[in-house]
Design a protein around this motif. Structure first.
Motif, PDB file in Angstrom:
ATOM      1  N   ASP A 149       5.697  -3.403  -1.843  1.00 47.33           N
ATOM      2  CA  ASP A 149       5.457  -4.549  -1.790  1.00 47.33           C
ATOM      3  C   ASP A 149       4.074  -4.659  -2.849  1.00 47.33           C
ATOM      4  O   ASP A 149       3.386  -4.532  -2.131  1.00 47.33           O
ATOM      5  CB  ASP A 149       5.214  -5.656  -0.746  1.00 47.33           C
ATOM      6  N   ILE A 150       4.457  -4.607  -4.218  1.00 47.00           N
ATOM      7  CA  ILE A 150       3.132  -4.984  -4.830  1.00 47.00           C
ATOM      8  C   ILE A 150       1.705  -5.621  -4.675  1.00 47.00           C
ATOM      9  O   ILE A 150       0.998  -5.397  -4.701  1.00 47.00           O
ATOM     10  CB  ILE A 150       3.151  -4.751  -6.229  1.00 47.00           C
ATOM     11  N   GLN A 151       2.370  -6.473  -4.410  1.00 47.94           N
ATOM     12  CA  GLN A 151       1.732  -7.396  -4.335  1.00 47.94           C
ATOM     13  C   GLN A 151       0.718  -7.214  -3.028  1.00 47.94           C
ATOM     14  O   GLN A 151      -0.386  -7.887  -3.213  1.00 47.94           O
ATOM     15  CB  GLN A 151       2.306  -9.090  -4.542  1.00 47.94           C
ATOM     16  N   ASN A 152       1.280  -7.225  -2.293  1.00 46.16           N
ATOM     17  CA  ASN A 152       0.606  -7.070  -0.754  1.00 46.16           C
ATOM     18  C   ASN A 152      -0.110  -5.653  -1.624  1.00 46.16           C
ATOM     19  O   ASN A 152      -1.043  -6.044  -0.255  1.00 46.16           O
ATOM     20  CB  ASN A 152       1.832  -6.981   0.607  1.00 46.16           C
ATOM     21  N   SER A 203      -5.304  -3.700  -1.006  1.00 52.03           N
ATOM     22  CA  SER A 203      -6.281  -2.757  -1.579  1.00 52.03           C
ATOM     23  C   SER A 203      -7.399  -3.279  -1.910  1.00 52.03           C
ATOM     24  O   SER A 203      -8.574  -2.746  -2.478  1.00 52.03           O
ATOM     25  CB  SER A 203      -5.759  -1.805  -2.128  1.00 52.03           C
ATOM     26  N   LEU A 204      -7.668  -4.650  -2.780  1.00 50.32           N
ATOM     27  CA  LEU A 204      -8.502  -5.263  -2.984  1.00 50.32           C
ATOM     28  C   LEU A 204      -9.512  -6.015  -2.512  1.00 50.32           C
ATOM     29  O   LEU A 204     -11.433  -6.018  -2.660  1.00 50.32           O
ATOM     30  CB  LEU A 204      -8.183  -6.411  -4.416  1.00 50.32           C
ATOM     31  N   ARG A 205      -8.927  -6.205  -1.113  1.00 43.80           N
ATOM     32  CA  ARG A 205     -10.088  -7.213  -0.166  1.00 43.80           C
ATOM     33  C   ARG A 205     -10.568  -5.812   0.410  1.00 43.80           C
ATOM     34  O   ARG A 205     -12.388  -6.260   0.635  1.00 43.80           O
ATOM     35  CB  ARG A 205      -9.227  -7.313   1.029  1.00 43.80           C
ATOM     36  N   ASP A 245      -7.974 -14.692  -1.277  1.00 48.33           N
ATOM     37  CA  ASP A 245      -6.131 -14.752  -1.328  1.00 48.33           C
ATOM     38  C   ASP A 245      -6.513 -13.489  -3.188  1.00 48.33           C
ATOM     39  O   ASP A 245      -7.372 -13.041  -3.722  1.00 48.33           O
ATOM     40  CB  ASP A 245      -6.167 -16.286  -2.237  1.00 48.33           C
ATOM     41  N   LEU A 246      -5.727 -13.261  -3.262  1.00 53.80           N
ATOM     42  CA  LEU A 246      -5.380 -12.732  -4.675  1.00 53.80           C
ATOM     43  C   LEU A 246      -5.801 -12.701  -5.801  1.00 53.80           C
ATOM     44  O   LEU A 246      -6.729 -12.345  -6.255  1.00 53.80           O
ATOM     45  CB  LEU A 246      -3.885 -12.190  -5.058  1.00 53.80           C
ATOM     46  N   ALA A 247      -5.525 -14.056  -6.000  1.00 55.34           N
ATOM     47  CA  ALA A 247      -6.345 -14.929  -7.474  1.00 55.34           C
ATOM     48  C   ALA A 247      -8.364 -14.694  -7.212  1.00 55.34           C
ATOM     49  O   ALA A 247      -8.271 -13.820  -8.330  1.00 55.34           O
ATOM     50  CB  ALA A 247      -6.451 -16.303  -7.667  1.00 55.34           C
TER      51      ALA A 247
END
Length: 324
Positions: free
Chosen positions: A2-5, A10-12, A53-55
């Motif tokens: 799941d690339i989005q997850n 990782s970014l968090r 969130d991702l954005a």
């Protein structure tokens, strides 16, 4: 996978590590950028932090990229008289800190210059008030630490996606503004401390278009009712721009028709530093008559292949006047 997850998780982690490495525990002080935002949002964000969130996380990374791009450009240009992420601390009871993107020093001219880098989706006509507040705090703190130097400041805004840059220069420390911002920081810090100790505290609110990015808007007293007069100026500005956009689009279409008529009769011409000619291109489109006939022969109809998809947009309608 799941690339989005994966990206989100990782970014968090990266964002948390970057904050700890460069800013420390932001609950122990107010940042210069905090002072320019809505006090309620700043305080509740410290007490009840939410996971980004991702954005938002991608915007953080874009900001780091912007600073890295500028640093590499300065290095390539031969500049070596600057420091990055310079920490400045206010002397006094309020723990106010600034982490300055770039500080340039000219010992020859006795000047220290601050450059604050901002990554944005669109280059504004002028710097936002929150940017200027942050810069005035930074300059005030730097002037306190280096009274023997002339202090200057500037904001560099980058729109990385569209390759646009704006440089807002000419700032100097202003004692009155700096003192006012210190008082504001003191009020925010006092309210924050009161809430931490379960004491009653009044949280000032400031309505702006940034409220749409606030995690605490649903409990904000400014939005308890449908009527939010503080946004009237933004709504009016949008409507004015939309009206101008319609007029401009009409003028553009008219001028294009006139110029197209000329080149259709005369052929290609050069004018105004441009080369004008009639261009013809083709694009594929569905022949609905043939498609419907084919589907009918197969015993089905096009409606079986249609589905509803929702989308969001801002609807603006004139409010009905209340009866007297």
């Amino acid at each position: 996978m799941d690339i989005q997850n994966t990206l989100l998780t990782s970014l968090r982690t990266l964002a948390q590590q970057h904050t700890e490495d460069t800013l420390g525990d932001r609950n122990n002080y107010l940042g210069a950028s905090d002072v320019g935002y809505c006090p309620r949002k700043v305080i509740l964000g410290k007490i009840h932090p939410s996971e980004h969130d991702l954005a938002t996380l991608l915007r953080f990374q874009r900001g780091h990229m912007a600073e890295d791009i500028i640093a590499r450009a300065f290095t390539a240009a031969g500049y070596c008289n600057y420091e990055q992420q310079v920490e400045l601390v206010l002397s006094g009871d309020v723990p106010l800190k600034a982490h300055v993107d770039f500080v340039f020093t000219s010992n020859t001219h006795n000047i220290k210059s601050i450059l604050e880098v901002k990554s944005t989706n669109r280059i504004p006509d002028g710097p936002y008030s929150s940017w200027e507040s942050q810069l005035y705090i930074q300059m005030g703190l730097l002037a306190e630490q280096y009274p023997e130097y002339i202090i200057k400041g500037a904001v560099l805004a980058l729109d990385i996606a569209n390759g646009e840059v704006a440089f807002f220069n000419g700032y100097e420390p202003q004692t009155t503004i700096f003192n006012g911002l210190q008082e504001r920081a003191g009020a925010i810090w006092s309210a924050f401390q009161a809430m931490l100790h379960q004491e009653e505290a009044h949280l000032d609110t400031e309505v702006s278009p940034l409220c749409g990015f606030c995690d605490h808007i649903t409990t904000c007293p400014q939005f308890e009712t449908e009527h939010v007069p503080q946004l009237a100026g933004v709504v009016e500005a949008l409507q004015e721009l939309q009206a101008r956009e319609k007029n401009v689009q009409g003028e553009i279409a008219k001028l294009k028709r006139h110029l197209l008529a000329v080149v259709e009769q005369k052929g290609p011409i050069a004018s105004g530093g441009c080369f004008l000619k009639k261009a013809t291109r083709s694009r594929k489109h569905l022949n609905m008559d043939r498609l419907e006939a084919f589907l009918a022969e197969s015993g089905t109809g096009i409606e079986e292949y249609q589905e509803n998809r929702s989308f969001s947009f801002l609807e603006i309608r004139k409010a009905k006047a209340k009866a007297a």
